[in-house]
Motif scaffolding. Structure first.
Motif, PDB file in Angstrom:
ATOM      1  N   GLY A  49      52.256  31.081  48.337  1.00  0.00           N
ATOM      2  CA  GLY A  49      51.578  31.458  47.102  1.00  0.00           C
ATOM      3  C   GLY A  49      51.975  32.865  46.702  1.00  0.00           C
ATOM      4  N   SER A  50      51.669  33.184  45.504  1.00  0.00           N
ATOM      5  CA  SER A  50      51.999  34.539  45.047  1.00  0.00           C
ATOM      6  C   SER A  50      51.125  35.535  45.793  1.00  0.00           C
ATOM      7  N   ALA A  51      51.504  36.770  45.718  1.00  0.00           N
ATOM      8  CA  ALA A  51      50.729  37.822  46.363  1.00  0.00           C
ATOM      9  C   ALA A  51      49.296  37.787  45.844  1.00  0.00           C
ATOM     10  N   ILE A  52      48.373  38.133  46.717  1.00  0.00           N
ATOM     11  CA  ILE A  52      46.977  38.177  46.296  1.00  0.00           C
ATOM     12  C   ILE A  52      46.846  39.303  45.284  1.00  0.00           C
ATOM     13  N   VAL A  53      46.511  38.922  44.067  1.00  0.00           N
ATOM     14  CA  VAL A  53      46.447  39.899  42.981  1.00  0.00           C
ATOM     15  C   VAL A  53      45.185  40.747  43.098  1.00  0.00           C
ATOM     16  N   ASP A  54      44.059  40.096  43.267  1.00  0.00           N
ATOM     17  CA  ASP A  54      42.797  40.824  43.368  1.00  0.00           C
ATOM     18  C   ASP A  54      42.394  40.892  44.843  1.00  0.00           C
ATOM     19  N   LYS A  55      42.927  41.881  45.517  1.00  0.00           N
ATOM     20  CA  LYS A  55      42.683  42.020  46.953  1.00  0.00           C
ATOM     21  C   LYS A  55      41.215  42.292  47.247  1.00  0.00           C
ATOM     22  N   LYS A  56      40.577  43.035  46.368  1.00  0.00           N
ATOM     23  CA  LYS A  56      39.163  43.357  46.560  1.00  0.00           C
ATOM     24  C   LYS A  56      38.313  42.085  46.516  1.00  0.00           C
ATOM     25  N   LEU A  57      38.581  41.224  45.558  1.00  0.00           N
ATOM     26  CA  LEU A  57      37.844  39.970  45.438  1.00  0.00           C
ATOM     27  C   LEU A  57      38.121  39.066  46.641  1.00  0.00           C
TER      28      LEU A  57
END
Length: 128
Positions: A49-57
């Motif tokens: 999968g693509s990089a985790i965009v919202d790391k905080k979430l």
């Protein structure tokens, strides 16, 4: 989310923290899933999968799930994060900040227990 998914997400967050996914980090992920007897495909899906965009979430989701899990599982997950962060012999500031926030602030786990389990897990890695 179950243990397998949480561990996979936490692994993904750690390897992404410094912006560079090394070959040693990829190899250790495979070994972790082998040791844990987990489906390698879950880890592969996470990495494909693509990089985790919202790391905080993503981290908040993991925290919520971890809070509902047994303390020994929480410690094991954090210990695996430490193993992954340290696999290239250098823990990046962002990796450490994420791990510290998770174990100290969010889950309030004792570092000495995490380090003990980390040592056990590192020994198991060397046997695989």
């Amino acid at each position: 989310m179950n243990y397998e998914t949480v561990l996979s997400k936490l692994y993904h967050l750690v390897v992404q923290a410094d912006g560079d996914i090394s070959e040693s980090e990829l190899e250790v992920g495979k070994k972790i899933f082998k040791i844990e007897g987990l489906d390698q495909e879950i880890l592969a899906e996470e990495l494909r999968g693509s990089a985790i965009v919202d790391k905080k979430l993503a981290m908040l989701d993991c925290i919520e799930v971890l809070k509902g899990m047994d303390r020994s599982i929480q410690i094991r997950c954090i210990a695996w994060m430490c193993v992954v962060a340290d696999i290239d012999w250098e823990i990046d500031e962002d990796e450490w900040a994420m791990i510290y926030d998770l174990y100290a602030s969010s889950l309030k786990l004792p570092l000495n227990e995490i380090v003990f389990v980390q040592s056990e897990l590192t020994n198991k890695l060397n046997l695989v």
